[in-house]
Write an enzyme that holds these catalytic residues in place. Structure first.
Site, PDB file in Angstrom:
ATOM      1  N   ASP A 108      -3.520  -3.652   2.806  1.00 49.57           N
ATOM      2  CA  ASP A 108      -3.664  -2.862   3.683  1.00 49.57           C
ATOM      3  C   ASP A 108      -3.604  -3.577   5.492  1.00 49.57           C
ATOM      4  OD1 ASP A 108      -5.509  -0.812   2.918  1.00 49.57           O
ATOM      5  OD2 ASP A 108      -7.249  -2.459   2.476  1.00 49.57           O
ATOM      6  N   ILE A 126       0.118   4.570   0.019  1.00 49.97           N
ATOM      7  CA  ILE A 126      -0.181   5.505   1.268  1.00 49.97           C
ATOM      8  C   ILE A 126      -1.336   4.520   1.639  1.00 49.97           C
ATOM      9  CG2 ILE A 126      -0.486   7.887   1.839  1.00 49.97           C
ATOM     10  CD1 ILE A 126       0.668   8.883  -1.101  1.00 49.97           C
ATOM     11  N   ASP A 127      -1.084   4.547   2.815  1.00 45.42           N
ATOM     12  CA  ASP A 127      -2.302   3.184   3.499  1.00 45.42           C
ATOM     13  C   ASP A 127      -2.224   5.215   4.764  1.00 45.42           C
ATOM     14  OD1 ASP A 127      -3.832   2.013   4.226  1.00 45.42           O
ATOM     15  OD2 ASP A 127      -3.075   1.822   6.454  1.00 45.42           O
ATOM     16  N   ASP A 165       0.532  -1.848   0.255  1.00 46.73           N
ATOM     17  CA  ASP A 165       0.003   0.546   0.260  1.00 46.73           C
ATOM     18  C   ASP A 165       0.856   1.440   0.253  1.00 46.73           C
ATOM     19  OD1 ASP A 165      -1.638   1.874   0.734  1.00 46.73           O
ATOM     20  OD2 ASP A 165      -2.675   0.996   1.909  1.00 46.73           O
ATOM     21  N   THR A 213      -4.495   7.471   2.849  1.00 48.37           N
ATOM     22  CA  THR A 213      -4.868   8.790   1.723  1.00 48.37           C
ATOM     23  C   THR A 213      -5.708   9.686   2.114  1.00 48.37           C
ATOM     24  OG1 THR A 213      -4.626   6.917  -0.618  1.00 48.37           O
ATOM     25  CG2 THR A 213      -5.485   9.181  -1.169  1.00 48.37           C
TER      26      THR A 213
END
Length: 297
Positions: A235, A94-95, A92, A97
């Protein structure tokens, strides 16, 4: 190489840490600028150009070193693509966003390695707070903040005393109608309301906007649990490895399955505890009952 995969997991972990740190520089450099976004499924499910740029960077760096491994990224995956037993980086970029778009600093780069569909290496890095978590199977889990000392996880592991005194991480997800939304509402209401009206009167519910960061907090013992139905393998894979190596446990978000697959989409993460996990998990499962979400692998 003290693992059945025959891979040098510690060396892979060290390389992944470097990649995560460099990817974090791209993320943090973009954080100060207004972020335009594109709606994917709905306004709760969005993507920015920075997400794509960070994922491209991570992909290129990982493939350059481990060309034979598979790669599954949130922004480049193809619908219906399955995770196999083959070594697979699950990423991921950018976990968090939505946090990123709003300038909230709870964002991270999440890079996991699964082998045999099991989390084997995990790196989660928040470049804004310079907070790094990492683990490789059989070698423990660790955290370092800025230039501070490396700390082994968990920070503490007192007995679990049930849902009443617990701090539990939750997320609403992107489905805001139908059985998935109704299940969330039921669970959150039951956790929050007083025992006089059939609730658990849980001490606190926390929405951070990042499953990976929250699961790392659970691994550290800073939160008791995290529950979400609807998130994806990217995630949770990295943080799942960190949780397991810290002594915590990941089970199905629905009752009954103590060993869910990596792409289960329903997750209940519970922190390390001196007295074990079963009573806490069974109490949590009891509030779900027969009302189920439609998520599944």
């Amino acid at each position: 190489m003290d693992n059945e995969s025959g891979l040098d997991l510690q060396a892979i972990c060290e390389y992944m840490v470097g990649v995560a740190r460099n990817a974090g520089e791209i993320l943090s450099a973009s954080m100060s600028s207004p972020q335009a976004f594109t709606v994917k499924k709905n306004t709760a499910d969005i993507v920015t150009e920075t997400d794509k740029r960070v994922e491209d960077f991570i992909h290129d760096q990982l493939v350059a070193r481990y060309a034979s491994f598979h790669f599954l990224g949130e922004e480049t995956h193809k619908t219906g693509s399955a995770i196999t037993d083959h070594p697979t980086f699950i990423v991921d970029p950018i976990d968090g966003t939505s946090n990123f778009v709003h300038g909230i600093p709870d964002v991270c780069v999440s890079i996991g390695l699964a082998v045999g569909r099991e989390p084997m290496v995990g790196v989660v890095y928040n470049p804004i707070h310079e907070e790094l978590w990492w683990a490789s199977k059989g070698q423990g889990a660790f955290c370092r903040r800025s230039n501070g000392p490396t700390r082994k996880l968990p920070f503490s592991s007192p007995p679990l005393e049930g849902l009443g005194p617990a701090c539990i991480g939750i997320e609403w997800g992107s489905d805001r109608e139908g059985p998935n939304f109704e299940l969330n509402a039921k669970v959150f209401m039951t956790l929050a309301r007083t025992t006089a009206t059939g609730g658990k009167f849980t001490n606190s519910l926390r929405c951070t906007g990042s499953a990976a960061i929250t699961i790392c907090r659970v691994a550290a013992g800073q939160q008791d649990a995290f529950w979400e139905c609807g998130c994806w393998a990217w995630d949770v894979t990295a943080a799942w490895c960190i949780l397991a190596e810290a002594g915590g446990i990941m089970v199905d978000g629905h009752p009954g399955n103590w060993s869910p697959p990596i792409d289960n989409r329903r997750y209940l993460a519970v922190r390390p505890a001196e007295n074990g996990h079963a009573p806490f998990i069974e109490e949590f499962w009891s509030i779900i009952g027969d009302k189920r979400s439609t998520y599944g692998p």
